[in-house]
Structures are given as C-alpha cells and as structure tokens.
Design an enzyme around this catalytic site. Structure first.
Site, PDB file in Angstrom:
ATOM      1  N   GLY A  79     -10.691  47.517  10.213  1.00  0.00           N
ATOM      2  CA  GLY A  79     -12.131  46.594  10.458  1.00  0.00           C
ATOM      3  C   GLY A  79     -11.561  46.175  11.456  1.00  0.00           C
ATOM      4  O   GLY A  79     -12.751  44.708  11.525  1.00  0.00           O
ATOM      5  N   GLY A  80     -10.216  45.757  12.581  1.00  0.00           N
ATOM      6  CA  GLY A  80      -9.744  45.304  13.198  1.00  0.00           C
ATOM      7  C   GLY A  80      -9.682  44.051  12.939  1.00  0.00           C
ATOM      8  O   GLY A  80      -9.559  43.721  11.866  1.00  0.00           O
ATOM      9  N   ASP A 129      -5.250  45.891  22.446  1.00  0.00           N
ATOM     10  CA  ASP A 129      -5.346  44.230  21.526  1.00  0.00           C
ATOM     11  C   ASP A 129      -4.461  43.172  22.344  1.00  0.00           C
ATOM     12  O   ASP A 129      -4.594  42.133  21.437  1.00  0.00           O
ATOM     13  CB  ASP A 129      -4.062  45.082  20.293  1.00  0.00           C
ATOM     14  CG  ASP A 129      -5.470  44.989  19.857  1.00  0.00           C
ATOM     15  OD1 ASP A 129      -6.010  45.625  19.215  1.00  0.00           O
ATOM     16  OD2 ASP A 129      -4.816  45.276  18.174  1.00  0.00           O
ATOM     17  N   SER A 187      -1.901  41.446  16.284  1.00  0.00           N
ATOM     18  CA  SER A 187      -3.490  42.788  15.545  1.00  0.00           C
ATOM     19  C   SER A 187      -3.814  41.462  14.185  1.00  0.00           C
ATOM     20  O   SER A 187      -3.279  40.505  14.081  1.00  0.00           O
ATOM     21  CB  SER A 187      -2.085  43.876  14.414  1.00  0.00           C
ATOM     22  OG  SER A 187      -2.678  44.397  13.545  1.00  0.00           O
ATOM     23  N   SER A 188      -4.348  41.542  13.903  1.00  0.00           N
ATOM     24  CA  SER A 188      -5.428  41.344  12.347  1.00  0.00           C
ATOM     25  C   SER A 188      -5.275  42.171  10.952  1.00  0.00           C
ATOM     26  O   SER A 188      -5.695  41.967  10.451  1.00  0.00           O
ATOM     27  CB  SER A 188      -7.182  41.516  12.953  1.00  0.00           C
ATOM     28  OG  SER A 188      -7.324  40.748  13.858  1.00  0.00           O
ATOM     29  N   GLN A 238      -3.027  50.456  21.732  1.00  0.00           N
ATOM     30  CA  GLN A 238      -3.234  49.465  21.210  1.00  0.00           C
ATOM     31  C   GLN A 238      -2.181  48.076  21.927  1.00  0.00           C
ATOM     32  O   GLN A 238      -2.448  46.930  21.541  1.00  0.00           O
ATOM     33  CB  GLN A 238      -1.656  49.455  19.963  1.00  0.00           C
ATOM     34  CG  GLN A 238      -1.684  50.216  18.195  1.00  0.00           C
ATOM     35  CD  GLN A 238      -2.594  49.438  18.052  1.00  0.00           C
ATOM     36  OE1 GLN A 238      -3.482  48.459  17.425  1.00  0.00           O
ATOM     37  NE2 GLN A 238      -2.971  49.948  16.283  1.00  0.00           N
ATOM     38  N   ARG A 272       4.895  47.405  14.196  1.00  0.00           N
ATOM     39  CA  ARG A 272       4.132  46.850  15.545  1.00  0.00           C
ATOM     40  C   ARG A 272       4.480  47.872  16.795  1.00  0.00           C
ATOM     41  O   ARG A 272       5.495  48.056  16.507  1.00  0.00           O
ATOM     42  CB  ARG A 272       3.801  45.966  16.085  1.00  0.00           C
ATOM     43  CG  ARG A 272       2.223  46.187  16.606  1.00  0.00           C
ATOM     44  CD  ARG A 272       0.812  45.804  16.392  1.00  0.00           C
ATOM     45  NE  ARG A 272       0.082  45.540  16.966  1.00  0.00           N
ATOM     46  CZ  ARG A 272      -1.290  46.174  17.146  1.00  0.00           C
ATOM     47  NH1 ARG A 272      -1.558  47.220  16.506  1.00  0.00           N
ATOM     48  NH2 ARG A 272      -2.452  44.930  17.185  1.00  0.00           N
ATOM     49  N   THR A 308      -8.764  51.712  12.026  1.00  0.00           N
ATOM     50  CA  THR A 308      -7.612  51.695  10.858  1.00  0.00           C
ATOM     51  C   THR A 308      -7.668  52.297   9.683  1.00  0.00           C
ATOM     52  O   THR A 308      -8.362  52.543   9.130  1.00  0.00           O
ATOM     53  CB  THR A 308      -7.120  49.910  10.684  1.00  0.00           C
ATOM     54  OG1 THR A 308      -6.386  49.866  12.275  1.00  0.00           O
ATOM     55  CG2 THR A 308      -6.175  49.825  10.343  1.00  0.00           C
TER      56      THR A 308
END
Length: 615
Positions: free
Chosen positions: A521-522, A473, A499-500, A470, A132, A433
C-alpha cells in the site's frame, strides 16, 4: 493444492462500522470500491497504481500448527508444500516469494527488495533483515530534478533505468536461508521453476493490472516482450485471465540461482545480464536533467543485507515489534499506537466514529514526524526520542477527541534528537508490494513485505523478471524549499530509499507471537497495519474480521476513507467531528495470522486474490 485448513462456511456477514452488515446482498454495492476498467495509475503522490480487485468476502481459516497467508493461491501452495516436507517458515517464505515473482510480477520479485522479521522460538530472538535496494555508487542528490530545477514527472523518472536500485531480494532470501533454512536451497525453487517451465493460468488480478496499465506498459519494450501478444498488424493485447503463461527466461534464471546461489546474481552471469541491460538502455548524455549513473556490476558486488535491531515497544499488555529504518513503516506504526494508548479504544469499539477519528488524528502526528526525520540510518540520525513515552504523552495531548486538527500538523521536537536539522521533501510514494505471514509447527514466525515499487516496477525486465523503480522512493528534491535544509530522504550513493513497508509481529506477555501482520500500500501501509493491530487487539476481532474492516488513512492532510457500503455513515460521523473526508479505492493486501488458544487463524484481504492454508 493440499487444503487442510478448516474454514468456516459459509462466510458469516461481517458487522462493519456503525453496525452496517456487509452481508452478501451488499456485495454488489461493494464492487463500487473502484471502477476498475476505467482506473489507471495515479501519477501524483499517494496514487494507487495496483488498482482494486472486486471486494469478496472470505471465510475465516483455522489451522492447528502451521499456516501460510499470501497474495496468490499458487504461492501459498508452494509455501505449504515446503512446510509439509519438513521445512521451516523461512523455507516456506522463500518458496512463496519465488512463485510470487512469477505469478504476481506487478508486485514483487527477484528484481526488488524487502524486509523480513523472523521469530526464532529456540533462541527466543527476533531477527530483522533489511533487503532494501540501494542507490548506485554514482547516484547524485539531483537525480530526479529536471532541467528546469523542478522535480521531474514521475513517468519520466522511470526512463533509461534512472529509477532502478540494486536489488536486494536474492541476497535477502539467501541470508534468511543460511540462518534458518532446513530444506536444501534448490528444493525451494522447484515450485516456481515448474510453473515457469510448464506455465500457469493468468489470474484475474494480473490480467486486470495489465489491461489497466496498457497505456503505460505498451511504451516499455521489456513489458511488451513479456506480457503482451503482438498481432499481425502490430496491435498489442495483454495477457488475458485464464490463458496459460510460460516464462522460459525466468525458468533459466531460477535454474541458475538454484544451482549457484546468490553469487550468480551478485558476482556472476545474472548480475552481468542486469548491468548490461541497464547500460544498453541508458539515456543519451545530452538528456535534459542529465543521464544518471545506473546500477553496475560493481554495485551488485557491493550489496549487503543489513541486520537491524527490531523496533519494539509495549502497547497495553502486548509488545509490538516492527521494522526499523531504513523503513519508516515500523516507527510510524509504533508511534501511532503509543499515541492511541492514551485513549480507550476498546471501550469505544469499532462502531464508534470517535475511535476512527482518534486513529486519524494519531496518524497525522505520526506521518508528520515520519516525513521529517526518517531515512537510511547509515546516512541519517533518526531521533530515538520519537518513541519516548514522555514525548508521546505530550503529542497525544494535541489530539482532540471531539474535533479534527485543521490543516497539516507540525512535526514534533523529540528528545535525544542529534545530528543535522532536516526539512520536508517530496517523493512519489507509490505502492506496488506484497506481504506474506507464516508460522511453522515449531513456533517460528515470519512477517515478510516485498516490493518492486510501482506496478511492474520500472517497466524494465531482464532474464524474465521485473526490475524495481525503488529509487523514486527517495525525495525528488535534495533540499527543502523555503528553508534550504537538507532532506533526510535525499538521494545519495549507496543509500537505501525510505520505505513504508512494515512487517510486524506482536507478542503476548509470555513472549509468544500472537499476531503476524503486514500489507502492501505504499505510505498507506502504516495506516493499514496500525488499524489491523487495533482491530485484533483492542476490538478482539478475528483475523478475517480485522482485515475486512474499511480502510482509513490520513497522511497529515485529507482523510482517505475506502469507498463501499460502510462509507456513508462513517463519513458522516467523521465529518461531524471536523474531518475532511475523501472516498477512494484503497487496495490494501493485508495478510494476518492470529495465534489463539485453539490454534491459528488466517485473515486474507478481501481486496486481493490471496489465500490462507496450513495444517
């Protein structure tokens, strides 16, 4: 490409919810998933900037020994070629990522970050790597607070590199290769390098996104230079489907990385280019809300991939393993499954509105906990008790199979909760993503989710590749309104934003991987992946059937149901149980491998342009 996978032909009609057949005669209706040409990026929480491609039924793909499933045929071809040269699943994943960054630049690339799960069959070990992005050393908690003290508008948060985090993908690929690569590092770059030099045919999806996002991208000079034609009168035309696109700047970047490895990025010329470009784009000091600290050469030099303990939990007779924090995806998915384990999902079956209602109610509870408690574990103590069996049993009692909860549900109070109290925050939660699933002939499995956040990231690019956004987020507010409590996902120097992303591998009782799954898909990734796991395990659907089901997500509010021919009966069934249902486009990008007694099955999300292939 070499296509040795056996496909069922023609694709059999998929029996979707309530027995509605998604037969070819209904394909025209299914195109109503989204009015594509009229769609644009949503600027509020939960938007879908990636847009939906036309829903197209896919055949189930079967192979004997290995498989690559990813979002673009050219990327799958590159990964499959590595396997045929004797490479590992990790080698194939690296080749896939390098091509995706070129042909699907809206979703991932060298300027982004990601998470990778790797099953090592020799050591019988699951390795979890966190690549990340991180906030720069000078980042402050009020980075996204405007001069008026309120969260700044999302598009303004992109200006001047404010949203760009230190990229993790080059380091993640190198770390995975160091541990599990079989082919030479430079070999993995050859497919992407050839495509960047010689050009590739622009896909319908890339052209669709460029057209749909032109109002935003035309104001971003880097995007115009990369992806638009400028007419004699100054008019801008985005790349069109079917034309050949060459990216010599990207070719040079790939040549340098192939020859010099990740040091060129984090300690060398490529990192210098990135830092200089951000510095040259910096906002003036008198910008309302302040000019933020940007990623520097020092931030790049300090970046490290983190190995995390995989997050594993039993689910009926299986073991489900996913990504732990800094991602919230895995913890929310396994919490959902732990709640649903108290209900007979298999007995209810996919055609029961009650089964979908139970998923929705479990989702509310999991999202409530996720939103309050999860952040970068280097900064936040995430309660271990979120997955405690007793805690989940108590939370499951809050689910009424006959009626929906009204309004947002409260987060629970898990055992083993340590450290500070936190309050809810606000973040943009926008998805752009890509996910790939791979298995090689040795039994190695890779589940890899990769992202630049928004479609085309920050709208900035350097050396031919897109830079992420990012940092949006993070929560835009550092303290929770009303309570004054700190937000677990607040900005901090060196911190990874929550993050998801949820790359996941499911194991059978013998400890062998039976399902490799993930999605873009977030924040909706959590619902997409959990639903697919239930479809494959509880409902016994094949890989293609599982990814072709209607999407449904509840993030502790209104229930979002994918629009399509299945929607009217399912919507009515859910509303009869008290759900408030909103029909919308839900552009998941699930890519699944299911290991069966006869070999491997590949499932390709019909909402995108991916492919499954193998031998």
């Amino acid at each position: 490409m070499h296509q040795t996978a056996r496909q069922t032909a023609p694709a059999r009609p998929h029996r979707s919810i309530l027995g509605l057949a998604l037969a070819p005669v209904l394909l025209a209706a299914s195109l109503a998933l989204a009015p594509l040409a009229a769609s644009g990026p949503a600027h509020a929480q939960g938007g879908d900037p990636e847009l939906s491609s036309p829903f197209a039924l896919r055949p189930l793909v079967r192979t004997k020994s290995d498989m690559v499933v990813a979002a673009n045929p050219l990327a799958v071809e590159a990964g499959h070629a590595m396997l045929r040269q004797g490479g590992s699943a990790v080698d194939a994943a690296i080749a896939v990522q390098l091509v995706l960054g070129l042909v699907e630049p809206q979703s991932s690339g060298l300027g982004g970050g990601g998470y990778m799960l790797i099953w090592d069959p020799k050591a019988k070990k699951l390795v979890s790597l966190d690549g990340r992005e991180t906030a720069p050393a000078g980042a402050l908690p009020d980075r996204f607070v405007g001069g008026d003290g309120r969260p700044m508008p999302l598009m303004r948060a992109f200006d001047g590199g404010r949203a760009v985090g230190t990229p993790g993908i080059p380091a993640l690929l190198a770390e995975a290769h160091k541990r599990y690569g079989k082919l030479p590092w430079a070999t993995l770059f050859q497919p992407a390098l050839q495509l960047a030099r010689d050009g590739f045919v622009v896909s319908p999806r890339l052209a669709l996104l460029l057209k749909g996002l032109t109002p935003q991208l035309k104001d971003r000079p880097d995007m115009v230079a990369l992806f638009f034609h400028t007419g004699p009168d100054g008019s801008l035309t985005p790349l069109q489907a079917g034309e050949t696109f060459r990216n010599p700047a990207m070719a040079h970047t790939l040549e340098v990385l192939a020859a010099q490895g990740p040091d060129a990025y984090y300690h060398g010329i490529l990192g210098q280019d990135l830092a200089k470009h951000l510095a040259d784009s910096a906002l003036p000091a008198n910008t309302p809300g302040g000019a933020p600290a940007l990623v520097t050469a020092q931030d790049l030099a300090a970046y490290k991939v983190e190995e995390r303990a995989p997050l594993c939990t039993p689910y009926r007779q299986w073991k489900v393993c996913s990504m732990g924090p800094s991602s919230s995806g895995g913890i929310a998915i396994v919490e959902m499954l732990g709640l649903l384990e108290h209900f007979d999902m298999k007995g209810l079956g996919k055609d029961s509105p009650t089964a979908w209602h139970l998923m929705v109610e479990a989702s509310r509870l999991a999202y409530a906990d996720r939103d309050l408690y999860v952040g970068d574990p280097a900064f936040v103590t995430v309660p271990k008790g979120l997955l405690d069996k007793g805690y989940l049993a108590d939370r499951a009692k809050l689910i009424d199979p006959a009626h929906a909860a009204q309004g947002p549900v409260a987060a629970g109070v898990p055992p083993q909760k340590q450290g500070a109290l936190y309050g809810p925050g606000w973040q943009a939660d926008i998805p752009s993503t890509s996910h790939m699933s791979l298995m090689d002939g040795s039994g190695m499995a890779v589940s890899f989710t990769t992202s630049v956040e928004f479609a085309f990231g920050s709208g900035m690019a350097v050396d031919g590749y897109v830079l992420n956004n990012q940092l949006t987020d993070f929560s835009f507010i550092p303290t929770s309104p009303g309570t004054g409590l700190p937000v677990a996902n607040a900005v901090a120097a060196g911190k990874r934003p929550r993050s998801s992303m949820a790359p996941t591998i499911v194991f059978d009782q013998a400890g062998k991987p039976v399902l490799v799954v993930g999605s873009p898909g977030g924040p909706a990734i959590i619902g997409y992946v959990a639903e697919t796991i239930i479809a494959a395990l509880d409902w016994g659907l094949d890989a293609q059937e599982a990814v072709s089901l209607p999407r449904i997500v509840n993030r502790n509010g209104t229930t979002a149901l994918e629009n399509g021919p299945w929607a009217p009966p399912l919507k009515a069934g859910l509303e009869a149980l008290g759900q408030t249902v909103e029909l919308k486009s839900m552009p998941s990008g699930l890519h699944v491998i299911k290991h069966t007694a006869t070999g491997l099955e590949g499932g390709v999300d019909p909402r995108r342009e991916g492919l499954a292939a193998g031998d």
